[in-house]
Design a protein around this motif. Structure first.
Motif, PDB file in Angstrom:
ATOM      1  N   GLU A 137       0.856  -1.179   0.000  1.00 55.78           N
ATOM      2  CA  GLU A 137       0.000   0.000   0.000  1.00 55.78           C
ATOM      3  C   GLU A 137       0.897   1.237   0.000  1.00 55.78           C
ATOM      4  N   ALA A 138       1.043   1.816  -1.174  1.00 56.07           N
ATOM      5  CA  ALA A 138       1.988   2.918  -1.340  1.00 56.07           C
ATOM      6  C   ALA A 138       1.402   4.232  -0.845  1.00 56.07           C
ATOM      7  N   GLU A 139       2.267   5.057  -0.241  1.00 60.19           N
ATOM      8  CA  GLU A 139       1.888   6.432   0.018  1.00 60.19           C
ATOM      9  C   GLU A 139       1.913   7.176  -1.318  1.00 60.19           C
ATOM     10  N   VAL A 140       1.022   8.127  -1.466  1.00 64.65           N
ATOM     11  CA  VAL A 140       0.939   8.865  -2.720  1.00 64.65           C
ATOM     12  C   VAL A 140       1.089  10.356  -2.458  1.00 64.65           C
ATOM     13  N   PHE A 141       1.334  11.109  -3.529  1.00 65.57           N
ATOM     14  CA  PHE A 141       1.575  12.541  -3.416  1.00 65.57           C
ATOM     15  C   PHE A 141       0.255  13.305  -3.417  1.00 65.57           C
ATOM     16  N   GLU A 142      -0.048  13.941  -2.297  1.00 60.13           N
ATOM     17  CA  GLU A 142      -1.192  14.841  -2.148  1.00 60.13           C
ATOM     18  C   GLU A 142      -2.492  14.250  -2.700  1.00 60.13           C
ATOM     19  N   GLY A 143      -2.711  12.966  -2.423  1.00 62.25           N
ATOM     20  CA  GLY A 143      -3.959  12.327  -2.805  1.00 62.25           C
ATOM     21  C   GLY A 143      -4.038  11.842  -4.238  1.00 62.25           C
ATOM     22  N   HIS A 144      -2.972  12.023  -5.003  1.00 61.47           N
ATOM     23  CA  HIS A 144      -2.969  11.583  -6.406  1.00 61.47           C
ATOM     24  C   HIS A 144      -2.522  10.119  -6.462  1.00 61.47           C
ATOM     25  N   ASP A 145      -3.445   9.238  -6.683  1.00 63.77           N
ATOM     26  CA  ASP A 145      -3.163   7.812  -6.590  1.00 63.77           C
ATOM     27  C   ASP A 145      -2.122   7.342  -7.603  1.00 63.77           C
ATOM     28  N   ALA A 146      -1.996   8.061  -8.724  1.00 60.69           N
ATOM     29  CA  ALA A 146      -1.052   7.652  -9.759  1.00 60.69           C
ATOM     30  C   ALA A 146       0.385   8.018  -9.423  1.00 60.69           C
ATOM     31  N   LEU A 147       0.594   8.840  -8.369  1.00 59.88           N
ATOM     32  CA  LEU A 147       1.927   9.328  -8.036  1.00 59.88           C
ATOM     33  C   LEU A 147       2.398   8.696  -6.736  1.00 59.88           C
TER      34      LEU A 147
END
Length: 427
Positions: A137-147
């Motif tokens: 479960e990856a952390e993502v950048f500012e809620g952008h699931d693709a990042l």
């Protein structure tokens, strides 16, 4: 810090939009090169004609959509072209004395990045997140699931960023804009940047920072400069809201930063509503007058010099309006002559007075709809007088004598400005 940033002024380009590449549909990071990057070359002479001498490029590496979801930092995005196309662009810029800054996205990558696709439990860890029931479960950048966010405590990530930076500096670029630098620990930059400077001591590093204690971030990270969002807000809010006290306050705060570093200044970029839409076409020269007469390393977002409009919206595709395709040549671009001439005159003034790069600005007089500013070193001074109201005003000009941009009548130490008028004077 190298000395050349004292004399550089950037033309900021979002390459994928500029060349008309697909952004969301029919994007294949492994496709054959489309060789669109060559469309930038005819515009290099336009950069010079404006009086600028730097090309600040948005993302150029292989990615899945908008360029900030990188999948290969060592390969030019096939929507733009290939390594040879990039080499020709660098050579063409060098022939004209134009420096190049690349956009380094080192806080996160796209989910299609090979290191993320091949991630296995118990294997090398380069991403922030946790394993749960055999799934990462990856952390993502500012809620952008693709990042997906990189793990900046990982030595492998530090090594990767050093390798990427050095690779493209070796190819002839002059430095890096560090995307989302505010989301990366300062300790990471403090480890990485000195390693790069050992090989490339003249490299310049600009951090994208939109909030936080700027002076402390620079000191702790060793970055050379940061994006000056507070001044940008002061310019467009001050004009749009008819409250130039906000601009006055932003300039005072801006001057405080000069004790530590020289910020990168702008009134437009690829992430914000265009200045002509934010304040109206009549007031773009007012904004640009501030940009080129206060301290900083200034940049012009491509198209702003023509008075182009575009509103950023918070939705899928909400950046498209501010990241448009450009015509094949500058001669085909629609332009507001007043705005283009103001850019040329103010850039020429800045070019004649390189000391403006780190000079202090005093607010001589300020009201809601009028302001007079004086920036000086020794006996040399530049005075800016702005009227954003619908009635004539008279403002003090201190030692300003000759109007070199804009229009106004000087008498008895004051300048008369017409409704929505502006002027810049030399001592």
């Amino acid at each position: 810090m190298p000395s050349w940033p004292e004399h550089v002024m950037w033309w900021h380009v979002y390459p994928l939009g500029f060349v008309g590449a697909p952004i969301r549909d029919d994007v294949d990071p492994d496709a054959a090169p489309a060789h669109r990057l060559e469309r930038l070359e005819p515009w290099l002479d336009h950069v010079i004609s404006l009086g600028l001498n730097g090309l600040l490029l948005g993302p150029v590496f292989a990615s899945e959509t908008h360029g900030y979801d990188t999948v290969d930092h060592f390969r030019i995005d096939p929507r733009l072209g290939d390594d040879e196309d990039f080499g020709r662009l660098v050579a063409a810029a060098r022939e004209r004395g134009i420096r190049i800054l690349l956009d380094g996205v080192f806080n996160h990558v796209g989910r299609g990045h090979p290191a993320f696709r091949d991630l296995t439990e118990g294997g090398p860890q380069r991403f922030r997140g946790r394993w749960s029931d055999g799934r990462f479960e990856a952390e993502v950048f500012e809620g952008h699931d693709a990042l997906v966010a990189l793990d900046h405590s990982s030595p492998a990530v530090a090594d990767l960023v050093v390798e990427v930076m050095c690779h493209w500096l070796e190819r002839g670029i002059d430095g890096w804009r560090l995307d989302a630098a505010y989301a990366v620990p300062s300790s990471f930059w403090a480890e990485v940047l000195p390693r790069v400077r050992e090989r490339f001591p003249d490299a310049w590093f600009l951090g994208e920072v939109i909030h936080g204690e700027a002076a402390r971030i620079v000191e702790e990270s060793t970055m050379d400069s940061l994006t000056q969002y507070e001044l940008w807000q002061g310019v467009w809010h001050g004009i749009a809201d008819r409250n130039l006290f906000e601009l006055s306050h932003a300039i005072e705060r801006h001057d405080e930063l000069l004790r530590t570093f020289v910020p990168q200044t702008f009134v437009g970029n690829h992430d914000v509503t265009r200045i002509a839409s934010a304040v109206g076409a009549d007031f773009v020269p007012h904004a640009v007058a501030v940009l080129f007469t206060v301290a900083g390393t200034p940049s012009v977002y491509a198209g702003d010099e023509f008075g182009w409009t575009g509103v950023k919206e918070e939705r899928l595709g909400g950046d498209d309006a501010v990241r448009p395709e450009f015509p094949a040549t500058p001669g085909e671009a629609s332009a507001d002559a007043r705005i283009l001439e103001a850019h040329q005159a103010l850039i020429a003034l800045r070019r004649r007075k390189p000391w403006l790069w780190r000079a202090h600005t005093d607010v001589i007089e300020v009201a809601n709809t009028a302001i007079a500013l004086r920036t000086a070193v020794g006996d040399d001074a530049v005075v800016v007088a702005l009227n954003i109201g619908d009635e004539p005003v008279a403002l003090p000009v201190a030692d300003g004598r000759a109007v070199v941009a804009g229009a106004g009548s000087v008498a008895a130490g004051r300048i008369g400005l017409g409704p929505r008028g502006w002027a810049v004077l030399e001592a």
